[in-house]
Write a protein that holds these residues in place. Structure first.
Motif, PDB file in Angstrom:
ATOM      1  N   PHE A   1     -19.527  -2.351  47.504  1.00 47.75           N
ATOM      2  CA  PHE A   1     -18.966  -2.996  46.315  1.00 47.75           C
ATOM      3  C   PHE A   1     -17.491  -3.319  46.525  1.00 47.75           C
ATOM      4  O   PHE A   1     -16.714  -2.443  46.892  1.00 47.75           O
ATOM      5  N   SER A   2     -17.118  -4.557  46.286  1.00 47.20           N
ATOM      6  CA  SER A   2     -15.712  -4.950  46.217  1.00 47.20           C
ATOM      7  C   SER A   2     -15.467  -5.428  44.786  1.00 47.20           C
ATOM      8  O   SER A   2     -16.002  -6.458  44.370  1.00 47.20           O
ATOM      9  N   LEU A   3     -14.692  -4.640  44.031  1.00 46.92           N
ATOM     10  CA  LEU A   3     -14.456  -4.936  42.620  1.00 46.92           C
ATOM     11  C   LEU A   3     -12.995  -5.275  42.381  1.00 46.92           C
ATOM     12  O   LEU A   3     -12.111  -4.496  42.767  1.00 46.92           O
ATOM     13  N   PHE A   4     -12.758  -6.432  41.755  1.00 50.90           N
ATOM     14  CA  PHE A   4     -11.421  -6.701  41.237  1.00 50.90           C
ATOM     15  C   PHE A   4     -11.465  -6.394  39.754  1.00 50.90           C
ATOM     16  O   PHE A   4     -12.288  -6.945  39.014  1.00 50.90           O
ATOM     17  N   VAL A   5     -10.581  -5.497  39.322  1.00 53.35           N
ATOM     18  CA  VAL A   5     -10.583  -5.032  37.939  1.00 53.35           C
ATOM     19  C   VAL A   5      -9.221  -5.302  37.319  1.00 53.35           C
ATOM     20  O   VAL A   5      -8.177  -5.049  37.943  1.00 53.35           O
TER      21      VAL A   5
ATOM     22  N   THR B   1     -18.212  -8.338  43.986  1.00 50.22           N
ATOM     23  CA  THR B   1     -18.956  -8.879  45.117  1.00 50.22           C
ATOM     24  C   THR B   1     -19.691  -7.718  45.762  1.00 50.22           C
ATOM     25  O   THR B   1     -19.085  -6.704  46.118  1.00 50.22           O
ATOM     26  N   VAL B   2     -21.012  -7.867  45.887  1.00 48.83           N
ATOM     27  CA  VAL B   2     -21.856  -6.771  46.360  1.00 48.83           C
ATOM     28  C   VAL B   2     -22.609  -7.212  47.607  1.00 48.83           C
ATOM     29  O   VAL B   2     -23.173  -8.309  47.648  1.00 48.83           O
TER      30      VAL B   2
ATOM     31  N   LEU C   1     -21.404 -11.562  42.274  1.00 48.42           N
ATOM     32  CA  LEU C   1     -22.095 -12.265  43.350  1.00 48.42           C
ATOM     33  C   LEU C   1     -22.712 -11.222  44.260  1.00 48.42           C
ATOM     34  O   LEU C   1     -22.024 -10.311  44.729  1.00 48.42           O
ATOM     35  N   VAL C   2     -24.022 -11.327  44.489  1.00 51.98           N
ATOM     36  CA  VAL C   2     -24.721 -10.406  45.378  1.00 51.98           C
ATOM     37  C   VAL C   2     -25.026 -11.131  46.684  1.00 51.98           C
ATOM     38  O   VAL C   2     -25.568 -12.234  46.676  1.00 51.98           O
TER      39      VAL C   2
ATOM     40  N   GLU D   1     -28.208 -11.541  39.655  1.00 53.51           N
ATOM     41  CA  GLU D   1     -26.933 -11.247  38.994  1.00 53.51           C
ATOM     42  C   GLU D   1     -27.045 -11.242  37.467  1.00 53.51           C
ATOM     43  O   GLU D   1     -26.482 -10.363  36.798  1.00 53.51           O
ATOM     44  N   GLU D   2     -27.766 -12.194  36.910  1.00 51.28           N
ATOM     45  CA  GLU D   2     -27.875 -12.278  35.450  1.00 51.28           C
ATOM     46  C   GLU D   2     -28.567 -11.042  34.879  1.00 51.28           C
ATOM     47  O   GLU D   2     -28.154 -10.498  33.844  1.00 51.28           O
TER      48      GLU D   2
END
Length: 333
Positions: A241-245, A159-160, A229-230, A209-210
């Motif tokens: 940036f919130s990244l779930f990895v 999520t950006v 999702l931007v 996003e694509e």
């Protein structure tokens, strides 16, 4: 290292130099003491020809690219609107220059994407069209590349929050005007944004996003599932940036932090230092504010990061590509 066309040294061009990214390239060339003989400032958009600006503290007038041409130059940075850059990038073979395309979305379909700190060593002497990817793609690629040295990344959900400066100076000025208008309880200007952005957050106006994911694919493990999702936020500069990895093998926080610290393009807080979006402005690194293991999902963790969208994510990356092309010096910072 390719020979310059002129005995005096390499001649560079910046197309659409008065864009925020074009101006930042000009600044970074000066900061890094880039050894050029000339920098030509060229307008392809029809909006800045005749404007007076500076290169290396010397006054320079922006010239129409159609008038000046590109055959005199060794390397050209393409900024600004992609539709006005396409015909000039396609002249790279005929005019004999290296094109570095920062247009978003890129107009160089056959160009090779390159990110300092990820794959810069793969740039070869014969590469004549290179793409500096979307400002969102670069920090994510850097982070996932480093995590992948510990364990392959199975999944990344990003999520950006993007800043107003993604819409050039007009976006920055409109956000400032909206903020003042809201505080004064007066009508809000909506020329750039279709609604009130001040004190607000909503899905980005342009669904890019694509495009961003397609640019990331060649730069990360192709087996990685990637969702994005931007959003558009009340921020003037810098992406958040919130990244779930989720990695294939279970890892711990110490392993992830060690891997991230190994890349000089990434910076982590020291001692009681804290990073927020405002701290990224003007910085050359992606700032990793926090890495937190997820308590419920095996191999899952969160990365919260910020990055200046005009420097590391755009102009600096392009200049580092240029240094690799012209001097064979691949650097991450």
């Amino acid at each position: 290292m390719p020979r310059p066309k002129h005995e005096s040294g390499y001649r560079l061009g910046i197309v659409n130099p008065l864009t925020l990214v074009g101006n930042e390239i000009n600044t970074i060339l000066r900061e890094r003491a880039f050894p050029f003989a000339k920098v030509a400032l060229l307008d392809a958009s029809g909006q800045s020809a005749g404007a007076l600006t500076q290169v290396d503290a010397e006054p320079v007038v922006v010239a129409p690219v159609a008038q000046e041409g590109l055959d005199d130059l060794d390397l050209v940075f393409f900024c600004g609107p992609p539709e006005t850059n396409r015909e000039w990038i396609e002249r790279h073979g005929e005019d004999g220059f290296v094109a570095i395309d920062l247009s978003q979305p890129t107009t160089a379909e056959a160009g090779k994407p390159a990110i300092a700190g990820v794959n810069l060593e793969q740039v070869e002497r014969d590469d004549k069209v290179l793409v500096s990817p979307h400002p969102i793609a670069i920090p994510i690629a850097l982070i996932l590349h480093q995590i992948g040295t510990v364990s392959p990344v199975e999944l990344c959900t990003a999520t950006v929050v993007q800043p107003a400066s993604e819409f050039e100076q007009a976006g920055v000025e409109e956000l400032a005007q909206q903020t003042i208008s809201v505080l004064n309880i007066s009508s809000v200007p909506r020329s750039v944004f279709d609604r009130q952005l001040a004190f607000n957050l909503y899905p980005a106006l342009e669904h890019s996003e694509e495009i961003i994911v397609s640019q990331l694919r060649p730069l990360i493990d192709r087996r990685t599932q990637l969702a994005m999702l931007v959003t558009q936020g009340t921020i003037f500069h810098s992406h958040t940036f919130s990244l779930f990895v989720k990695t294939r093998e279970q890892t711990d926080q110490a392993q992830i932090l060690t891997a991230l610290k190994a890349n000089p393009a990434l910076a982590l807080p020291e001692g009681d230092q804290q990073f927020g979006t405002i701290d990224a402005a003007g910085k050359n690194e992606v700032l990793i504010a926090e890495v937190r293991m997820d308590p419920a999902i095996r191999g899952g963790f969160w990365v919260w990061a910020v990055c200046d969208n005009l420097r590391r994510s755009s102009a600096l990356n392009a200049v580092l590509i240029a240094e690799k092309v012209l001097f064979g010096a691949g650097a991450a910072n």
